[in-house]
Write a protein that holds these residues in place. Structure first.
Motif, short mmCIF file in Angstrom:
data_model
loop_
_atom_site.label_atom_id
_atom_site.label_comp_id
_atom_site.label_asym_id
_atom_site.label_seq_id
_atom_site.Cartn_x
_atom_site.Cartn_y
_atom_site.Cartn_z
N GLY A 98 0.79 -1.23 0.00
CA GLY A 98 0.00 0.00 0.00
C GLY A 98 0.82 1.27 0.00
N GLN A 99 2.13 1.16 0.21
CA GLN A 99 2.96 2.37 0.21
C GLN A 99 3.47 2.65 -1.21
OE1 GLN A 99 5.67 1.29 3.50
NE2 GLN A 99 5.61 3.48 3.94
N GLN A 100 3.40 3.90 -1.62
CA GLN A 100 3.92 4.29 -2.93
C GLN A 100 5.31 4.89 -2.75
OE1 GLN A 100 3.13 4.26 -6.08
NE2 GLN A 100 1.06 3.42 -6.10
N LEU A 101 6.29 4.32 -3.41
CA LEU A 101 7.65 4.86 -3.33
C LEU A 101 8.17 5.08 -4.74
CD1 LEU A 101 8.92 2.15 -0.87
CD2 LEU A 101 8.39 4.49 -0.24
N GLU A 102 8.92 6.16 -4.92
CA GLU A 102 9.55 6.34 -6.23
C GLU A 102 10.84 7.12 -6.05
OE1 GLU A 102 6.41 8.19 -8.39
OE2 GLU A 102 6.85 10.17 -7.58
N THR A 103 11.70 7.04 -7.07
CA THR A 103 12.99 7.72 -6.95
C THR A 103 13.47 8.27 -8.28
OG1 THR A 103 15.24 7.55 -6.11
CG2 THR A 103 14.39 5.67 -7.30
N THR A 104 14.18 9.39 -8.20
CA THR A 104 14.88 9.94 -9.36
C THR A 104 16.37 9.61 -9.21
OG1 THR A 104 15.25 12.00 -8.20
CG2 THR A 104 13.27 11.89 -9.54
N VAL A 105 17.17 9.98 -10.21
CA VAL A 105 18.61 9.77 -10.11
C VAL A 105 19.17 10.58 -8.94
CG1 VAL A 105 20.82 9.96 -11.27
CG2 VAL A 105 18.81 9.32 -12.56
N PHE A 106 18.70 11.84 -8.82
CA PHE A 106 19.19 12.68 -7.73
C PHE A 106 18.79 12.10 -6.38
CE2 PHE A 106 19.44 15.84 -11.15
CZ PHE A 106 20.71 16.31 -10.91
N GLY A 107 17.57 11.56 -6.30
CA GLY A 107 17.12 10.94 -5.06
C GLY A 107 18.01 9.77 -4.68
N ALA A 108 18.39 8.96 -5.68
CA ALA A 108 19.26 7.82 -5.42
C ALA A 108 20.61 8.30 -4.91
CB ALA A 108 19.43 6.99 -6.69
N ALA A 109 21.15 9.36 -5.52
CA ALA A 109 22.45 9.88 -5.10
C ALA A 109 22.37 10.43 -3.67
CB ALA A 109 22.92 10.97 -6.06
N ARG A 110 21.26 11.14 -3.36
CA ARG A 110 21.10 11.71 -2.03
C ARG A 110 21.05 10.61 -0.97
NH1 ARG A 110 16.57 15.06 -2.69
NH2 ARG A 110 15.30 13.33 -2.03
N GLN A 111 20.33 9.53 -1.29
CA GLN A 111 20.22 8.43 -0.34
C GLN A 111 21.58 7.77 -0.10
OE1 GLN A 111 17.71 8.04 1.48
NE2 GLN A 111 18.62 6.31 2.58
N LEU A 112 22.36 7.58 -1.18
CA LEU A 112 23.71 7.00 -1.03
C LEU A 112 24.59 7.90 -0.17
CD1 LEU A 112 24.47 5.68 -4.62
CD2 LEU A 112 24.30 4.31 -2.56
N TRP A 113 24.45 9.21 -0.36
CA TRP A 113 25.21 10.17 0.42
C TRP A 113 24.88 10.03 1.90
CZ3 TRP A 113 28.68 13.95 -1.30
CH2 TRP A 113 29.07 14.87 -0.33
N ARG A 114 23.57 9.90 2.21
CA ARG A 114 23.14 9.75 3.61
C ARG A 114 23.64 8.45 4.21
NH1 ARG A 114 17.14 11.07 2.69
NH2 ARG A 114 17.15 13.33 2.50
N GLU A 115 23.81 7.42 3.38
CA GLU A 115 24.27 6.12 3.88
C GLU A 115 25.79 6.07 3.95
OE1 GLU A 115 22.31 3.73 4.85
OE2 GLU A 115 20.37 4.12 3.93
N ASP A 116 26.45 7.23 3.96
CA ASP A 116 27.91 7.29 4.07
C ASP A 116 28.63 6.72 2.86
OD1 ASP A 116 28.58 8.73 6.20
OD2 ASP A 116 28.81 7.06 7.60
N MET A 117 28.07 6.95 1.68
CA MET A 117 28.72 6.48 0.46
C MET A 117 28.90 7.65 -0.50
SD MET A 117 29.26 3.09 0.04
CE MET A 117 29.18 1.83 1.30
N PRO A 118 29.62 8.72 -0.08
CA PRO A 118 29.72 9.89 -0.95
C PRO A 118 30.43 9.59 -2.27
CG PRO A 118 31.20 10.09 0.93
CD PRO A 118 30.33 8.92 1.19
N VAL A 119 31.40 8.67 -2.24
CA VAL A 119 32.13 8.36 -3.47
C VAL A 119 31.20 7.72 -4.50
CG1 VAL A 119 34.03 7.04 -4.47
CG2 VAL A 119 34.30 8.09 -2.23
#
Lengths: 206, 212
Positions: free
Chosen positions: A76-97
């Motif tokens: 029932g949950q709607q989730l979606e992502t853009t390229v920038f969203g994916a990059a932001r999430q990786l950044w938050r997970e301590d994966m800046p490289v």
């Protein structure tokens, strides 16, 4: 001395000294007789055609980064992502490289490449010399291997299949744009003729 | 049969604009002003350096998890290989094969082939140059496809992160793997394929001298 050089070229991959033979038919290719590498191609309106493809690719690139690539319907949950969203999430997970690499290879490098090409091709098409041509050409050579849109499209496909076993997955508008962009960029790299660029640059008014 | 290389007649191809020019020490291209080089500078040293670094990182890239998946019921760590086995088990054989080729075959092919090319260029028994030149051309084309798994992890992490039911986070393996891909691409770019032909010609000359 210059006259002698004018009729000669060298194979970029094996350094064989080769006599330049004029190519008559559009689409003709001169291959190295020793290692089969492409030496040069006959020009067939390459500047005009490249310019058209660059414009198409720029529009597709903007669209591809404005819309979600993929959506997910999970309990029932709607989730979606853009390229920038994916990059932001990786950044938050301590994966800046990894985040930087993702943005560079799918957004920034193609963007730099297309802008530089548009800057070069539009004046050359009108018979004028673009400012900073030599610098931009060097920059293009440097960044070109790092544009990986086609690999990203395959990555979207793999992610789609992986998720489709656990949730309802919807392809976003950006996936289609990325797929089209991949085709346009492939066409562009086969149309673009570096030798023709330099020849029309030398012929153009400084 | 003796085919002249441009370098042997002191000509150099400009690496930027592709014009042939007379090479003397410190000379520049007549067309675009770029300094001329007969061969890529320090090609062997640079290629070895990038290649050894890529070999070292290849081990954590394959041993460490690239992705952690946790849900209410289970927690799971995926390495590159276990991800492929999962795809195969789910019945997506085509895709499993594609990922296997991109993530396992291509990196290994790149590392081993570059090592062979380097040893071939530096050693005396080089073998036929043409197959080695074709191998190098193949490496230049396929190298980029190894980024596939990095993109897959990026998309999965972004999609499945904000809810309590399931959570996907990137593992340290994905960083190592991405760096291996970049390093091996840099190694391929630093290698000069003209060295393959140079070494073949030198070996040929040495052999004809020994016969005389």
């Amino acid at each position: 001395m210059t006259d002698e050089v004018a009729h000669l070229t060298a194979c970029p991959e094996c350094d064989l000294l080769v006599q330049i033979v004029p190519l008559s038919h559009p689409g003709d290719v001169a291959d190295c007789p020793r290692c089969d590498a492409v030496l040069y191609r006959a020009d067939h309106n390459s500047i005009e055609r490249s310019l058209a493809l660059v414009c198409a690719a720029l529009i597709l690139l903007v669209l591809a980064n404005s819309f979600p690539i993929m959506g997910l319907n999970l309990q029932g949950q709607q989730l979606e992502t853009t390229v920038f969203g994916a990059a932001r999430q990786l950044w938050r997970e301590d994966m800046p490289v990894v985040a930087g690499l993702l943005l560079l290879t799918t957004v920034f490098v193609p963007l730099i490449e297309l802008f530089a090409l548009a800057w070069i091709l539009a004046p050359l098409n009108a018979g004028r010399r673009p400012p900073g041509f030599v610098f931009l050409f060097k920059a293009l050579r440097l960044v070109h291997p790092w544009a990986m849109v086609e690999v990203f499209v395959l990555g979207v496909l793999v992610a789609l299949v992986k998720l489709s076993h656990t949730a309802e997955v919807l392809l976003g508008a950006a996936s289609g744009c990325f797929a089209l962009l991949m085709l346009v960029l492939a066409a562009l790299s086969s149309v673009l003729n570096h030798r023709a660029l330099w020849q029309s640059w030398q012929a153009a008014q400084p | 049969m003796k085919l002249p290389s441009a370098a042997s007649r002191s000509y150099a191809l400009c690496e930027v604009c592709g014009e042939l020019g007379r090479y003397t020490k410190g000379s520049r291209c007549m067309c675009c002003g770029t300094p001329l080089h007969l061969r890529k500078t320090r090609s062997l040293e640079r290629t070895w350096a990038f290649l050894i670094a890529a070999y070292v990182l290849y081990i954590p890239a394959n041993m460490l998890p690239i992705m952690n998946t946790s849900s209410l019921f289970e927690a799971q760590q995926d390495t590159i290989l276990s991800g492929i086995i999962f795809l195969w088990g789910e019945g997506s054989w085509g895709l499993a094969t594609v990922v296997f080729i991109a993530s396992i075959c291509v990196p290994l092919l790149k590392l081993f082939s570059l090592t062979l090319l380097l040893i071939g260029v530096q050693g005396r028994k080089a073998g036929e140059p043409l197959p080695r030149a074709k191998l190098y051309r193949l490496l230049e084309i396929v190298g980029r496809w190894s980024m596939l798994d990095v993109y897959v992890v990026a998309i999965l992490v972004a999609l499945v992160h904000m809810q309590a039911l399931a959570l996907v986070t990137p593992g340290p393996g994905v960083l190592a793997f991405a760096v291996v891909v970049v390093l091996s691409m840099l190694a391929t770019m630093s290698f000069d394929p003209r060295l393959i032909w140079d070494s073949a010609v030198t070996v040929e000359e040495d052999e004809s001298r020994e016969q005389n």
